[in-house]
Design an enzyme around this catalytic site. Structure first.
Site, PDB file in Angstrom:
ATOM      1  N   LYS A   1      69.265  40.905  35.140  1.00 58.74           N
ATOM      2  CA  LYS A   1      70.309  40.726  34.128  1.00 58.74           C
ATOM      3  C   LYS A   1      71.688  40.594  34.782  1.00 58.74           C
ATOM      4  O   LYS A   1      72.542  39.854  34.291  1.00 58.74           O
ATOM      5  CB  LYS A   1      70.282  41.878  33.119  1.00 58.74           C
ATOM      6  CG  LYS A   1      69.052  41.871  32.220  1.00 58.74           C
ATOM      7  CD  LYS A   1      68.867  40.549  31.495  1.00 58.74           C
ATOM      8  CE  LYS A   1      67.790  40.602  30.422  1.00 58.74           C
ATOM      9  NZ  LYS A   1      67.522  39.275  29.819  1.00 58.74           N
TER      10      LYS A   1
ATOM     11  N   SER B   1      66.005  35.205  35.295  1.00 58.29           N
ATOM     12  CA  SER B   1      67.303  34.686  35.720  1.00 58.29           C
ATOM     13  C   SER B   1      67.209  33.215  36.116  1.00 58.29           C
ATOM     14  O   SER B   1      67.840  32.360  35.510  1.00 58.29           O
ATOM     15  CB  SER B   1      67.862  35.482  36.911  1.00 58.29           C
ATOM     16  OG  SER B   1      67.670  36.859  36.722  1.00 58.29           O
TER      17      SER B   1
END
Ligand code: NAD
Length: 232
Positions: free
Chosen positions: A192, A146
């Site tokens: 995610k 991320s």
């Protein structure tokens, strides 16, 4: 023509390779960022022609990769790199592979890019259920999967060509951000979800400030190296 930097290509099985090929087929110049520990085997395989069959573009020509940059997207600056990585023999042969240094190198070599692709993820504890995931494992998943995107965009944005015709960035997400997918553990679901939320915020910020589009694609299953490693 457009110039694209595709981060996360280390063989010809993953999404990064496939995206690079599509961009090359559309006439783009291709630069790639390859994870430092995978660099040697990727370069060697490429040179020995191991990927020639999968380099074939629809017009019969072979995809050219103009330059391969070693990259480890969990480090932003040389100061962030711990001693055990610095002295690791898989890293010792390469230089300038932190995100800031790769961005500086690409800017120095080419001046600008039009397209930034983030096709990388890593979750050291991906095979563990979330209930058994350590704090370090969880944070490592978010760092590699991320924040790596936030960092890449932040460092490449200043020399990305803006506007309607260029100026686009994408990453790849996974449905496990929204639905329970047993086996997709180690905090990768959280990584995610963060990537998707960040995509909205980054689209707002990069759109306003630099006229760069930011999107993420929720990809279907592909038997890449990463997917095989977790038994998908
Ligand atoms: P892949 O193994 O081809 O790509 C992942 C790449 O990330 C590898 O090349 C690996 O070397 C690189 N990488 C790992 N840690 C890194 C780091 N710290 N710095 C730089 N590079 C690093 O596998 P893939 O499945 O094509 O993955 C690409 C993207 O697609 C990932 O974001 C993945 O989560 C996503 N995705 C994959 C699937 C699937 O089924 N394969 C489904 C949905 C989303």
């Amino acid at each position: 023509g457009k110039r694209a930097f595709v981060a996360g290509v280390a063989d010809d099985n993953g999404f990064g390779w496939a995206i690079a090929k599509s961009l090359a087929a559309a006439g783009a110049e291709i630069l790639v960022g390859t994870w430092v520990p995978a660099l040697n085997i990727f370069e060697t395989s490429l040179q020995r022609g191991k990927f020639d069959e999968s380099r074939k573009l629809p017009d019969g020509s072979l995809m050219e990769i103009t330059k391969i940059y070693p990259l480890d997207a969990v480090f932003d600056n040389p100061d962030d790199v711990p001693e055990d990585i610095k002295t690791n023999r898989r890293y010792a042969g390469s230089t300038n592979w932190t995100v800031r240094e790769v961005a500086e190198s690409v800017k120095r070599d080419f001046g600008s890019i039009d397209i930034l692709v983030h096709s990388l993820a890593n979750g050291p504890e991906v095979s563990k259920p979330l209930l058994e995931t350590s704090r370090n494992g969880y944070l490592a998943a978010l760092s590699a999967s991320s924040y790596s995107y936030v960092s890449l965009l932040k460092h490449f944005l200043p020399f990305m060509n803006p506007g309607m015709s260029g100026g686009s960035s994408i990453s790849l997400t996974h449905v496990a951000s929204k639905r329970i997918i047993p086996g997709y553990g180690g905090g990768m679901n959280s990584a995610k979800a963060a990537l998707e939320s960040d995509t909205r915020v980054l689209a707002f910020e990069a759109g306003r400030k630099h006229k760069i589009r930011v999107n993420t694609i929720s990809a279907g299953p592909l038997r890449s190296r990463a997917a095989k490693a977790i038994g998908f």
